[in-house]
Design a protein around this motif. Sequence first.
Motif, mmCIF file in Angstrom:
data_model
loop_
_atom_site.group_PDB
_atom_site.id
_atom_site.type_symbol
_atom_site.label_atom_id
_atom_site.label_comp_id
_atom_site.label_asym_id
_atom_site.label_seq_id
_atom_site.Cartn_x
_atom_site.Cartn_y
_atom_site.Cartn_z
ATOM 1 N N LEU A 36 1.334 -8.697 5.222
ATOM 2 C CA LEU A 36 1.794 -7.959 6.397
ATOM 3 C C LEU A 36 3.205 -7.397 6.222
ATOM 4 O O LEU A 36 3.617 -6.522 6.975
ATOM 5 C CB LEU A 36 1.746 -8.859 7.641
ATOM 6 C CG LEU A 36 0.338 -9.220 8.122
ATOM 7 C CD1 LEU A 36 0.424 -10.266 9.228
ATOM 8 C CD2 LEU A 36 -0.384 -7.984 8.628
ATOM 9 N N ARG A 37 3.938 -7.886 5.226
ATOM 10 C CA ARG A 37 5.295 -7.369 4.989
ATOM 11 C C ARG A 37 5.228 -6.001 4.332
ATOM 12 O O ARG A 37 4.358 -5.740 3.502
ATOM 13 C CB ARG A 37 6.068 -8.310 4.071
ATOM 14 C CG ARG A 37 6.666 -9.474 4.803
ATOM 15 C CD ARG A 37 7.528 -10.270 3.870
ATOM 16 N NE ARG A 37 6.652 -11.330 3.349
ATOM 17 C CZ ARG A 37 6.866 -12.022 2.267
ATOM 18 N NH1 ARG A 37 7.917 -11.806 1.530
ATOM 19 N NH2 ARG A 37 6.025 -12.952 1.883
ATOM 20 N N PRO A 38 6.142 -5.106 4.675
ATOM 21 C CA PRO A 38 6.156 -3.795 4.022
ATOM 22 C C PRO A 38 6.526 -3.925 2.548
ATOM 23 O O PRO A 38 7.302 -4.797 2.163
ATOM 24 C CB PRO A 38 7.229 -3.010 4.787
ATOM 25 C CG PRO A 38 8.048 -4.025 5.500
ATOM 26 C CD PRO A 38 7.190 -5.239 5.683
ATOM 27 N N VAL A 39 5.960 -3.051 1.713
ATOM 28 C CA VAL A 39 6.228 -3.074 0.278
ATOM 29 C C VAL A 39 7.655 -2.628 -0.003
ATOM 30 O O VAL A 39 8.345 -3.176 -0.832
ATOM 31 C CB VAL A 39 5.223 -2.175 -0.464
ATOM 32 C CG1 VAL A 39 5.571 -2.081 -1.932
ATOM 33 C CG2 VAL A 39 3.822 -2.695 -0.285
ATOM 34 N N GLY A 40 8.109 -1.616 0.699
ATOM 35 C CA GLY A 40 9.457 -1.102 0.510
ATOM 36 C C GLY A 40 9.857 -0.228 1.677
ATOM 37 O O GLY A 40 9.083 -0.014 2.601
ATOM 38 N N ALA A 41 11.051 0.275 1.618
ATOM 39 C CA ALA A 41 11.549 1.128 2.684
ATOM 40 C C ALA A 41 10.909 2.515 2.586
ATOM 41 O O ALA A 41 10.588 2.992 1.498
ATOM 42 C CB ALA A 41 13.063 1.253 2.591
ATOM 43 N N MET A 42 10.716 3.145 3.722
ATOM 44 C CA MET A 42 10.181 4.498 3.749
ATOM 45 C C MET A 42 11.235 5.460 3.200
ATOM 46 O O MET A 42 12.431 5.243 3.379
ATOM 47 C CB MET A 42 9.838 4.901 5.186
ATOM 48 C CG MET A 42 8.661 4.148 5.787
ATOM 49 S SD MET A 42 7.102 4.544 5.012
ATOM 50 C CE MET A 42 6.865 6.202 5.549
ATOM 51 N N PRO A 43 10.815 6.524 2.536
ATOM 52 C CA PRO A 43 11.767 7.521 2.053
ATOM 53 C C PRO A 43 12.541 8.147 3.220
ATOM 54 O O PRO A 43 12.033 8.211 4.344
ATOM 55 C CB PRO A 43 10.889 8.570 1.376
ATOM 56 C CG PRO A 43 9.600 7.895 1.106
ATOM 57 C CD PRO A 43 9.447 6.840 2.153
ATOM 58 N N ALA A 44 13.739 8.596 2.943
ATOM 59 C CA ALA A 44 14.576 9.207 3.990
ATOM 60 C C ALA A 44 13.852 10.394 4.623
ATOM 61 O O ALA A 44 13.215 11.189 3.936
ATOM 62 C CB ALA A 44 15.898 9.665 3.392
ATOM 63 N N GLY A 45 13.917 10.482 5.929
ATOM 64 C CA GLY A 45 13.302 11.592 6.645
ATOM 65 C C GLY A 45 11.863 11.337 7.058
ATOM 66 O O GLY A 45 11.247 12.182 7.698
ATOM 67 N N ASN A 46 11.299 10.184 6.715
ATOM 68 C CA ASN A 46 9.927 9.857 7.097
ATOM 69 C C ASN A 46 9.927 8.710 8.087
ATOM 70 O O ASN A 46 10.637 7.734 7.907
ATOM 71 C CB ASN A 46 9.101 9.454 5.876
ATOM 72 C CG ASN A 46 8.833 10.622 4.967
ATOM 73 O OD1 ASN A 46 8.428 11.674 5.414
ATOM 74 N ND2 ASN A 46 9.078 10.441 3.682
ATOM 75 N N SER A 47 9.113 8.836 9.101
ATOM 76 C CA SER A 47 8.962 7.749 10.062
ATOM 77 C C SER A 47 7.819 6.845 9.588
ATOM 78 O O SER A 47 7.057 7.224 8.685
ATOM 79 C CB SER A 47 8.654 8.316 11.450
ATOM 80 O OG SER A 47 7.340 8.817 11.488
ATOM 81 N N PRO A 48 7.645 5.668 10.179
ATOM 82 C CA PRO A 48 6.560 4.784 9.754
ATOM 83 C C PRO A 48 5.162 5.385 9.927
ATOM 84 O O PRO A 48 4.226 4.942 9.288
ATOM 85 C CB PRO A 48 6.723 3.561 10.645
ATOM 86 C CG PRO A 48 8.131 3.582 11.064
ATOM 87 C CD PRO A 48 8.525 5.028 11.130
#
Length: 65
Positions: A36-48
């Motif tokens: 359930l944990r996210p793999v990594g942070a979303m790229p800048a400028g993208n929402s979930p």
Amino acid sequence: MDKSSDLIRAMAEQHGLKRALEKFPDGVKGAAERGLRPVGAMPAGNSPITHPAPVFNPEQFERGK
């Protein structure tokens, strides 16, 4: 039982892991929490809810015809 335990139990039942949860509760709960944990942070400028991957567009392949 807390809310996360209910969620993990429901997910295990949906995926046919009810028996595994009964026999190995710590293993299944640990795997569910890691999954359930996210793999990594979303790229800048993208929402979930943004899809960062390019979308296949078949019209781009028909331009040369």
